[in-house]
Design an enzyme around this catalytic site. Sequence first.
Site, PDB file in Angstrom:
ATOM      1  CD  GLU A 175      34.991  57.012  14.382  1.00 46.61           C
ATOM      2  OE1 GLU A 175      35.724  57.750  15.035  1.00 46.61           O
ATOM      3  OE2 GLU A 175      34.181  56.230  14.897  1.00 46.61           O
ATOM      4  N   GLY A 212      38.228  59.395  20.745  1.00 44.10           N
ATOM      5  CA  GLY A 212      37.754  58.566  21.856  1.00 44.10           C
ATOM      6  C   GLY A 212      38.694  58.712  23.039  1.00 44.10           C
ATOM      7  CB  SER A 218      44.356  55.610  17.196  1.00 43.26           C
ATOM      8  OG  SER A 218      43.874  54.357  17.646  1.00 43.26           O
ATOM      9  CG  ASN A 246      32.549  58.184  21.530  1.00 45.92           C
ATOM     10  OD1 ASN A 246      31.750  58.140  22.465  1.00 45.92           O
ATOM     11  ND2 ASN A 246      32.768  57.149  20.731  1.00 45.92           N
ATOM     12  CD1 TRP A 247      34.345  62.341  26.382  1.00 49.59           C
ATOM     13  CD2 TRP A 247      33.153  62.747  28.230  1.00 49.59           C
ATOM     14  NE1 TRP A 247      34.557  63.653  26.739  1.00 49.59           N
ATOM     15  CE2 TRP A 247      33.831  63.936  27.867  1.00 49.59           C
ATOM     16  CE3 TRP A 247      32.344  62.771  29.363  1.00 49.59           C
ATOM     17  CZ2 TRP A 247      33.720  65.120  28.592  1.00 49.59           C
ATOM     18  CZ3 TRP A 247      32.232  63.953  30.091  1.00 49.59           C
ATOM     19  CH2 TRP A 247      32.924  65.112  29.708  1.00 49.59           C
ATOM     20  CE  LYS A 248      35.579  55.045  21.935  1.00 47.86           C
ATOM     21  NZ  LYS A 248      36.271  54.069  21.156  1.00 47.86           N
ATOM     22  CG  HIS A 267      31.237  54.369  17.537  1.00 48.97           C
ATOM     23  ND1 HIS A 267      31.933  53.241  17.898  1.00 48.97           N
ATOM     24  CD2 HIS A 267      32.111  55.403  17.634  1.00 48.97           C
ATOM     25  CE1 HIS A 267      33.179  53.590  18.204  1.00 48.97           C
ATOM     26  NE2 HIS A 267      33.311  54.893  18.050  1.00 48.97           N
ATOM     27  CD  GLU A 275      33.765  51.442  20.592  1.00 52.36           C
ATOM     28  OE1 GLU A 275      33.062  52.148  21.331  1.00 52.36           O
ATOM     29  OE2 GLU A 275      34.972  51.681  20.394  1.00 52.36           O
ATOM     30  N   GLY A 330      40.485  52.715  18.935  1.00 48.34           N
ATOM     31  CA  GLY A 330      40.898  52.189  20.241  1.00 48.34           C
ATOM     32  C   GLY A 330      42.138  51.307  20.192  1.00 48.34           C
TER      33      GLY A 330
HETATM   34  P1  PGA Z   1      39.735  56.195  19.756  1.00 47.91           P
HETATM   35  O1  PGA Z   1      38.149  56.106  19.549  1.00 47.91           O
HETATM   36  O2  PGA Z   1      40.125  57.626  19.556  1.00 47.91           O
HETATM   37  O3  PGA Z   1      39.954  55.715  21.138  1.00 47.91           O
HETATM   38  O4  PGA Z   1      40.350  55.311  18.711  1.00 47.91           O
HETATM   39  C1  PGA Z   1      37.581  56.673  18.421  1.00 47.91           C
HETATM   40  C2  PGA Z   1      36.082  56.546  18.415  1.00 47.91           C
HETATM   41  O5  PGA Z   1      35.421  56.579  19.435  1.00 47.91           O
HETATM   42  O6  PGA Z   1      35.542  56.404  17.361  1.00 47.91           O
END
Ligand code: PGA
Length: 256
Positions: free
Chosen positions: A169, A232, A211, A9-11, A99, A101, A175
């Site tokens: 998650e 991520g 993470s 997931n490149w966000k 997600h 976020e 993150g």
């Molecule tokens: P992360 O993100 O690996 O940076 O914690 C995970 C995600 O996008 O769900």
Amino acid sequence: MKTPIVVGNWKMYTTLTHARQLAARIRTALHALSITAEQCTVILCPPFVNLAAVEEEIRGSALLLGAQNCWTESYGAFTGEVSAEMLHAVGCRYVIVGHSERRTIFGEDDILIATKFKRTWEAGLVPILCIGESLRQRQQHQTWHVLRMQLETVLSTAPDVKDWICAYEPVWAIGTGIAASPREIAEAHAFLRDYLCGVDYDHIPLLYGGSVNEKNCKDIFTLDGVDGVLVGTASLQAESFVAIVEQGMYAKQTTD
Ligand code: PGA
């Protein structure tokens, strides 16, 4: 263990040039390691504007394309939104739905997420549904209740969706650099597997996200009931992402 799944997931990272380079590096590295789609399902989810370019870079390889979100309608006056049909047309096979976020920053609730989940499926895409508890909910011993509610709303709204992926998650692990412990992951996955079996979704792959990196992924992949990971931060460096894919593949070979 089924074929392991690794989702990147490149966000809201990567410019067009960077996205192309990152996809090309991942493709080259997987090819050099002779990693095939049968050994690991690897899905890249770049930002919308970079989807077409990444699709070009990964065409003909073992990599698959996914998006990070979509809207609930096929087309119409929804300024700034992108439909599942558009994602399908650009070459996506998957869409991340719900997600944390999206839930916390953009206020998406379970009903909206359920509608997106349904729409994604109707457009011919596989939804990757993210669920997870906040730190406060965990501290208040509400984890199982939260997970059950998040799943129940989606599955009762979209009972026809048979092919999807579930990503556990925990919000507090995303993150933050602090992944859930193997024990916490194993407990949550056992709870979710039990729930899914009870409602005839025992075939649904269960991922862990939060993470994940090249150092902790081995312990996660080898846990009972973990079918893959959603990554991520560590998906933005080809070396770390490919190291995760490699370890996922190895974990499958040794647990078969
Ligand atoms: P992360 O993100 O690996 O940076 O914690 C995970 C995600 O996008 O769900």
